[in-house]
Write an enzyme that holds these catalytic residues in place. Structure first.
Site, PDB file in Angstrom:
ATOM      1  N   LYS A 192      63.847  19.145  82.839  1.00  0.00           N
ATOM      2  CA  LYS A 192      62.534  19.029  83.486  1.00  0.00           C
ATOM      3  C   LYS A 192      61.934  17.667  83.150  1.00  0.00           C
ATOM      4  O   LYS A 192      61.556  17.404  82.017  1.00  0.00           O
ATOM      5  CB  LYS A 192      61.593  20.132  83.012  1.00  0.00           C
ATOM      6  CG  LYS A 192      60.165  19.987  83.547  1.00  0.00           C
ATOM      7  CD  LYS A 192      59.199  20.846  82.765  1.00  0.00           C
ATOM      8  CE  LYS A 192      57.750  20.588  83.169  1.00  0.00           C
ATOM      9  NZ  LYS A 192      57.292  19.217  82.843  1.00  0.00           N
ATOM     10  N   GLY A 221      58.032  14.780  72.946  1.00  0.00           N
ATOM     11  CA  GLY A 221      56.638  14.791  73.351  1.00  0.00           C
ATOM     12  C   GLY A 221      55.715  14.910  72.164  1.00  0.00           C
ATOM     13  O   GLY A 221      56.066  14.531  71.037  1.00  0.00           O
ATOM     14  N   SER A 222      54.552  15.455  72.391  1.00  0.00           N
ATOM     15  CA  SER A 222      53.528  15.513  71.354  1.00  0.00           C
ATOM     16  C   SER A 222      53.830  16.589  70.313  1.00  0.00           C
ATOM     17  O   SER A 222      54.516  17.574  70.592  1.00  0.00           O
ATOM     18  CB  SER A 222      52.165  15.802  71.979  1.00  0.00           C
ATOM     19  OG  SER A 222      52.086  17.139  72.424  1.00  0.00           O
ATOM     20  N   THR A 248      52.424  20.071  71.383  1.00  0.00           N
ATOM     21  CA  THR A 248      53.307  20.808  72.302  1.00  0.00           C
ATOM     22  C   THR A 248      54.568  21.261  71.584  1.00  0.00           C
ATOM     23  O   THR A 248      55.071  22.362  71.835  1.00  0.00           O
ATOM     24  CB  THR A 248      53.670  19.932  73.511  1.00  0.00           C
ATOM     25  OG1 THR A 248      52.464  19.516  74.162  1.00  0.00           O
ATOM     26  CG2 THR A 248      54.526  20.698  74.502  1.00  0.00           C
ATOM     27  N   GLY A 249      55.077  20.432  70.675  1.00  0.00           N
ATOM     28  CA  GLY A 249      56.262  20.811  69.911  1.00  0.00           C
ATOM     29  C   GLY A 249      56.053  22.081  69.116  1.00  0.00           C
ATOM     30  O   GLY A 249      56.955  22.927  69.010  1.00  0.00           O
ATOM     31  N   GLU A 269      61.596  15.916  69.087  1.00  0.00           N
ATOM     32  CA  GLU A 269      61.257  14.536  68.724  1.00  0.00           C
ATOM     33  C   GLU A 269      59.798  14.368  69.097  1.00  0.00           C
ATOM     34  O   GLU A 269      59.441  14.295  70.277  1.00  0.00           O
ATOM     35  CB  GLU A 269      62.163  13.550  69.468  1.00  0.00           C
ATOM     36  CG  GLU A 269      62.143  12.158  68.865  1.00  0.00           C
ATOM     37  CD  GLU A 269      61.183  11.225  69.570  1.00  0.00           C
ATOM     38  OE1 GLU A 269      60.045  11.058  69.030  1.00  0.00           O
ATOM     39  OE2 GLU A 269      61.531  10.679  70.611  1.00  0.00           O
ATOM     40  N   CYS A 319      56.705   6.197  70.941  1.00  0.00           N
ATOM     41  CA  CYS A 319      56.528   7.059  69.770  1.00  0.00           C
ATOM     42  C   CYS A 319      56.775   6.301  68.480  1.00  0.00           C
ATOM     43  O   CYS A 319      56.223   6.655  67.437  1.00  0.00           O
ATOM     44  CB  CYS A 319      57.439   8.282  69.871  1.00  0.00           C
ATOM     45  SG  CYS A 319      59.199   7.884  69.986  1.00  0.00           S
ATOM     46  N   GLU A 341      47.247   9.091  66.300  1.00  0.00           N
ATOM     47  CA  GLU A 341      48.200   8.316  67.094  1.00  0.00           C
ATOM     48  C   GLU A 341      47.530   7.922  68.408  1.00  0.00           C
ATOM     49  O   GLU A 341      47.189   8.761  69.219  1.00  0.00           O
ATOM     50  CB  GLU A 341      49.457   9.145  67.379  1.00  0.00           C
ATOM     51  CG  GLU A 341      50.485   8.401  68.210  1.00  0.00           C
ATOM     52  CD  GLU A 341      51.679   9.265  68.591  1.00  0.00           C
ATOM     53  OE1 GLU A 341      52.748   8.704  68.866  1.00  0.00           O
ATOM     54  OE2 GLU A 341      51.532  10.505  68.618  1.00  0.00           O
TER      55      GLU A 341
END
Length: 475
Positions: free
Chosen positions: A169, A220-221, A224-225, A242, A276, A374
């Site tokens: 996705k 991603g963030s 969300t992880g 990651e 990142c 961040e």
């Protein structure tokens, strides 16, 4: 009429008649449409991947490598079209977009050389112990918008090389180049091994919770992880995450300001700071702080912010409105607190596009939001330190631990400092260099598992041990 791009499911380009608009962040104009996929399209893609896995898991290393090299070749052969399309949807300047496209082709070729050899643990008169790696199964890959093609390849290729199949996705903000690549590789990969479907953010949790997906690989963030990790726990899916970083650079007093100023600038501002592993906190020794901070600010004034498709642009726009608003919020917070700016800080509200002036702050406090959070944008806080111990402590005082850097003429001292930093990757006198053969992953809340190299390849496999007892043969 804008171009419509389709999903790749089971070797065919398909759509469901429902579309999402994709916007150019430099112009805010719609430049393409992609399918708004839901549970139906996901089920079809997963079913195709499951069926293909039965065959693909039995293929040889050479067969897998041939497919991955074909993917690499297609990307390279169509690089001119692809990098221009990438700039239009992501915003990065053409030179950086071209670097991403050719980098993705190179990454695919390099990772296609990786294999996990069987290991004989014991072979004597009593037993034979064989340790092998077997593919996990169907992989769900979720890709962010900052490096959409590199991130897609670093999920697709190791999955295939491990013997897995994948449903990928892309971000709804940057799906066009990925779907164009899907169209180009549709006849190069066995049907069902690679499936690429687009949709809004709700599609991500559907992938995470899908009962017939065995592993999730996500970039991603951190927020969300955490949700992905929680969702994957229901049926103990394997995960690789990651996640975010608040990466620190430490500049020692023996560093030459004239030599490192430009490097430090690009360590923070490449891809408009949307990296990142960008240098998001820069600690400079007090002996060279004034000279180096001014040199960085002076260089920043020579860099053009603008449309990535225009010649001479050095830094493009923020990729999407949500992130643009967040970066402006952090800048406004710094202004409200009276922090000093060396450059930037002002934004013309009448302009078109998600452009943020290159912003450098002069020695804000450690608890400032722009230091503690961040930023993921073209904002660079420079901080002064007195001792090595102080710099290390301040660099480590973060919930993140993705990457960091040390800048010094004494590389032995640089290594001593690097070994004390609580991050997965540390560079000395450079930034953002990643090898396809070296593992990349975060400490603390910057990730779970690893990508790249054999460690990354292992993430797509289970270990299996086969034991044969030699002196107890059943007649």
């Amino acid at each position: 009429m804008v171009t419509q791009y389709k999903n790749l499911i089971n070797g065919e380009m398909t759509d469901n008649g429902e579309w999402l608009d994709v916007v150019n962040p430099a112009t805010e104009e719609v430049i393409g449409q992609v399918p708004s996929s839901g549970a139906g399209e996901l089920d079809k893609a997963v079913a195709a991947a499951r069926a293909a896995f039965k065959v693909w898991k039995k293929t040889t290393f050479e067969e897998r490598q041939a497919v991955c090299m074909a993917i690499s070749g297609v990307i390279k052969e169509n690089a001119d079209e692809l990098y221009r399309l990438l700039t239009s949807e992501q915003g990065k300047p053409h030179a950086q977009a071209k670097g991403e496209i050719f980098g993705a082709a190179g990454l695919a070729a390099a990772q296609s050389t990786l294999q996990l050899e069987e290991e004989i643990i014991q072979d004597d008169d009593t037993r034979l112990h064989r340790h092998r790696r077997v593919p996990v199964g169907v992989v769900g890959g979720i890709v962010p918008w900052n490096f959409p093609i590199m991130m897609a390849i670093q999920k697709i290729v190791p999955a295939l090389m491990a013997g897995c199949t994948i449903v990928l996705k892309p971000s709804p903000f940057t799906p066009l180049t990925t779907l164009r690549i899907a169209e180009l590789i549709a006849d190069k990969v066995p049907a069902g091994t690679v499936n690429i479907i687009t949709g809004e953010d709700v599609l991500g949790p559907m992938i995470t919770s899908h009962a017939d997906i065995d592993k999730i690989t996500f970039t991603g963030s951190t927020a969300t992880g955490k949700k992905i990790m929680e969702g994957a726990s229901a049926d103990l899916k394997r995960i690789t995450l990651e996640l975010g970083g608040n990466d620190a650079s430490i500049v020692m007093p023996d560093a030459d300001p004239k030599k490192v100023a430009e490097q430090l600038f690009w360590a923070s501002f490449q891809n408009a700071g949307q990296v990142c592993i960008a240098a998001k906190r820069v600690y400079i020794h007090e002996d060279i702080y004034d000279e180096l901070s001014q040199a960085i600010a002076d260089f920043a004034k020579t860099v053009v912010v603008g449309d990535g498709s225009e010649q001479g642009t050095g830094v493009g726009p923020i990729q999407n409105k949500k992130q643009y608003d967040r970066v402006l919020e952090l800048i406004q917070d710094a202004k409200d607190n009276g922090y000093k700016f060396l450059t930037g800080g002002d934004k013309d509200p009448s302009g078109t596009g998600y452009f943020v002036p290159l912003t450098i702050l002069d020695n804000p406090p450690e608890d400032a939001r722009i230091v503690a959070e961040e930023q993921f944008g073209p904002v660079m806080p420079l901080m002064k330190f007195s001792t090595e111990e102080e710099a290390i402590a301040r660099a480590n005082a973060s919930e993140y631990g993705l990457a960091g850097a040390v800048w010094t003429a004494d590389t032995e001292k640089g290594q001593e400092i690097a070994e004390q930093l609580e991050t997965g990757t540390v560079w000395i006198n450079e930034f953002m260099h990643l090898s396809p053969f070296a593992p990349f992953g975060g400490h603390k809340q910057s990730g779970f598992g690893a990508e790249y190299g054999k460690e990354g390849l292992k993430e797509f496999t289970y270990p299996q041990v086969i034991t044969i007892k030699k002196d107890n043969v059943v007649a």
